[in-house]
Design a protein around this motif. Structure first.
Motif, PDB file in Angstrom:
ATOM      1  N   GLU A   1     -16.656  -0.358  15.102  1.00 46.30           N
ATOM      2  CA  GLU A   1     -16.584   0.189  13.743  1.00 46.30           C
ATOM      3  C   GLU A   1     -15.853   1.525  13.714  1.00 46.30           C
ATOM      4  O   GLU A   1     -15.100   1.816  12.784  1.00 46.30           O
ATOM      5  N   GLN A   2     -16.069   2.349  14.727  1.00 44.34           N
ATOM      6  CA  GLN A   2     -15.367   3.631  14.786  1.00 44.34           C
ATOM      7  C   GLN A   2     -13.864   3.423  14.920  1.00 44.34           C
ATOM      8  O   GLN A   2     -13.068   4.123  14.276  1.00 44.34           O
ATOM      9  N   ALA A   3     -13.450   2.453  15.742  1.00 42.55           N
ATOM     10  CA  ALA A   3     -12.030   2.172  15.916  1.00 42.55           C
ATOM     11  C   ALA A   3     -11.411   1.666  14.618  1.00 42.55           C
ATOM     12  O   ALA A   3     -10.306   2.058  14.239  1.00 42.55           O
ATOM     13  N   VAL A   4     -12.139   0.792  13.901  1.00 42.35           N
ATOM     14  CA  VAL A   4     -11.646   0.286  12.614  1.00 42.35           C
ATOM     15  C   VAL A   4     -11.517   1.420  11.593  1.00 42.35           C
ATOM     16  O   VAL A   4     -10.568   1.493  10.818  1.00 42.35           O
ATOM     17  N   THR A   5     -12.503   2.331  11.589  1.00 38.86           N
ATOM     18  CA  THR A   5     -12.456   3.468  10.658  1.00 38.86           C
ATOM     19  C   THR A   5     -11.245   4.350  10.921  1.00 38.86           C
ATOM     20  O   THR A   5     -10.559   4.782   9.985  1.00 38.86           O
ATOM     21  N   VAL A   6     -10.953   4.606  12.195  1.00 35.30           N
ATOM     22  CA  VAL A   6      -9.785   5.424  12.554  1.00 35.30           C
ATOM     23  C   VAL A   6      -8.509   4.738  12.116  1.00 35.30           C
ATOM     24  O   VAL A   6      -7.586   5.362  11.568  1.00 35.30           O
ATOM     25  N   PHE A   7      -8.434   3.407  12.304  1.00 33.17           N
ATOM     26  CA  PHE A   7      -7.245   2.658  11.918  1.00 33.17           C
ATOM     27  C   PHE A   7      -7.010   2.722  10.416  1.00 33.17           C
ATOM     28  O   PHE A   7      -5.896   2.948   9.939  1.00 33.17           O
ATOM     29  N   ARG A   8      -8.095   2.559   9.644  1.00 32.87           N
ATOM     30  CA  ARG A   8      -7.967   2.624   8.185  1.00 32.87           C
ATOM     31  C   ARG A   8      -7.548   4.018   7.725  1.00 32.87           C
ATOM     32  O   ARG A   8      -6.765   4.171   6.781  1.00 32.87           O
ATOM     33  N   ALA A   9      -8.065   5.030   8.380  1.00 31.03           N
ATOM     34  CA  ALA A   9      -7.699   6.399   8.016  1.00 31.03           C
ATOM     35  C   ALA A   9      -6.216   6.651   8.268  1.00 31.03           C
ATOM     36  O   ALA A   9      -5.535   7.296   7.468  1.00 31.03           O
ATOM     37  N   LYS A  10      -5.696   6.108   9.372  1.00 34.90           N
ATOM     38  CA  LYS A  10      -4.277   6.289   9.676  1.00 34.90           C
ATOM     39  C   LYS A  10      -3.406   5.568   8.647  1.00 34.90           C
ATOM     40  O   LYS A  10      -2.379   6.095   8.201  1.00 34.90           O
ATOM     41  N   LEU A  11      -3.812   4.357   8.246  1.00 35.36           N
ATOM     42  CA  LEU A  11      -3.052   3.629   7.234  1.00 35.36           C
ATOM     43  C   LEU A  11      -3.087   4.362   5.893  1.00 35.36           C
ATOM     44  O   LEU A  11      -2.081   4.454   5.178  1.00 35.36           O
ATOM     45  N   HIS A  12      -4.259   4.898   5.547  1.00 33.60           N
ATOM     46  CA  HIS A  12      -4.383   5.646   4.292  1.00 33.60           C
ATOM     47  C   HIS A  12      -3.486   6.878   4.306  1.00 33.60           C
ATOM     48  O   HIS A  12      -2.823   7.197   3.315  1.00 33.60           O
ATOM     49  N   GLN A  13      -3.420   7.581   5.423  1.00 31.42           N
ATOM     50  CA  GLN A  13      -2.586   8.775   5.527  1.00 31.42           C
ATOM     51  C   GLN A  13      -1.119   8.415   5.423  1.00 31.42           C
ATOM     52  O   GLN A  13      -0.333   9.127   4.782  1.00 31.42           O
ATOM     53  N   ALA A  14      -0.730   7.268   6.063  1.00 32.44           N
ATOM     54  CA  ALA A  14       0.666   6.837   5.987  1.00 32.44           C
ATOM     55  C   ALA A  14       1.042   6.507   4.550  1.00 32.44           C
ATOM     56  O   ALA A  14       2.122   6.867   4.073  1.00 32.44           O
ATOM     57  N   SER A  15       0.153   5.828   3.798  1.00 32.00           N
ATOM     58  CA  SER A  15       0.414   5.513   2.397  1.00 32.00           C
ATOM     59  C   SER A  15       0.499   6.779   1.550  1.00 32.00           C
ATOM     60  O   SER A  15       1.351   6.912   0.669  1.00 32.00           O
ATOM     61  N   GLN A  16      -0.383   7.752   1.801  1.00 26.18           N
ATOM     62  CA  GLN A  16      -0.376   9.001   1.053  1.00 26.18           C
ATOM     63  C   GLN A  16       0.908   9.783   1.306  1.00 26.18           C
ATOM     64  O   GLN A  16       1.482  10.379   0.382  1.00 26.18           O
TER      65      GLN A  16
END
Length: 210
Positions: free
Chosen positions: A176-191
Motif C-alpha cells: 500500500e505504501q508503494a502504491v501511495t507513492v506511485f499515485r503521488a508521483k502521477l499526481h505531481q506529474a499531472s499538476q
C-alpha cells in the motif's frame, strides 16, 4: 537628369506592402501628367492636395494591416511552438508514468514473492512446531513434579496463526505504501503539466496591437 532611387531599391520596393506600391505608382502617374503640355497646372494643383491626402491614408491603412498580419503570424508561430512543447512534455510525462508503472509492477512482484516466501516459511515452521508436540493421552494427569508441561496444540496453532497474520499485514502495508507513492508521483506529474499550460496560455489569447 537621371532618377536616383538609392541602393537596394529592388529589395526595399519588394518589402513594402503591395497596396503601398500601388499608391506610389499612382502618384508617379499623376506627377507625369503634370509634365504634359496640355495639362492645366492650376486644376492639377487643386486636385493634387486631395490626391496626396488620399495617398497618405492608403499608405497608413496598408501598414496597419501589414502590422496586424505580422502580429497574427507571430502569434500563430508562438501557438505552434507552445503546442509542440506541450506535446513533447506530455510524451516525457507518458514515458515517466510508464517507467513508474514498470517500477511499481516490479516492486509489487518482489513484494508478492516475499509474501509467498513468508507464507511458505510459516507453513513449514507451523508443521515443524506442531510435529514436536503431541496430544496428551486421555486421562493422563500433568506431572508438575518432573517439570514437564504439555502445551495444547490449539494454543500453539493460535500463536503461529497470529504471527502469520502479523507478517501478512506488514507485507500488505508495504504494498500500500508503494502504491501511495506511485499515485503521488502521477499526481505531481499531472499538476506540473497543468501549471505549465496555465503559465503559457496567455499566448493563445494575445490580440494584434495597432
Amino acid at each position: 537628369m537621371a532618377l536616383n532611387v538609392g541602393q537596394d531599391f529592388k529589395q526595399r520596393w519588394l518589402d513594402v506592402p503591395e497596396a503601398v506600391r500601388q499608391v506610389f505608382i499612382d502618384d508617379l502617374y499623376r506627377v507625369c501628367n503634370v509634365l504634359k503640355p496640355e495639362t492645366n497646372i492650376q486644376k492639377w494643383l487643386e486636385k493634387d492636395k486631395e490626391a496626396q491626402q488620399l495617398s497618405y491614408e492608403k499608405i497608413e491603412r496598408a501598414y496597419i494591416e501589414r502590422k496586424a498580419q505580422l502580429i497574427e503570424e507571430a502569434r500563430i508561430r508562438k501557438q505552434l511552438a507552445l503546442e509542440k512543447s506541450l506535446e513533447n512534455k506530455r510524451a516525457e510525462q507518458a514515458a515517466y508514468a510508464q517507467a513508474l508503472q514498470l517500477d511499481e509492477a516490479r516492486q509489487f512482484a518482489e513484494q508478492t514473492q516475499t509474501l509467498a516466501f513468508i507464507r511458505q516459511t510459516l507453513d513449514h515452521e507451523t508443521h515443524v512446531y506442531t510435529a514436536r508436540y503431541h496430544k496428551n493421552p486421555e486421562g493422563s494427569a500433568l506431572n508438575f513434579s518432573k517439570g514437564m508441561l504439555s502445551i495444547p496444540d490449539t494454543a500453539m496453532l493460535s500463536e503461529l496463526e497470529s504471527v502469520r497474520l502479523r507478517l501478512e499485514l506488514e507485507a500488505e502495508t508495504l504494498i500500500e505504501q508503494a502504491v501511495t507513492v506511485f499515485r503521488a508521483k502521477l499526481h505531481q506529474a499531472s499538476q506540473d503539466e497543468i501549471d505549465y499550460i496555465l503559465k503559457n496560455s496567455d499566448l493563445s489569447t494575445e490580440k494584434p496591437k495597432h
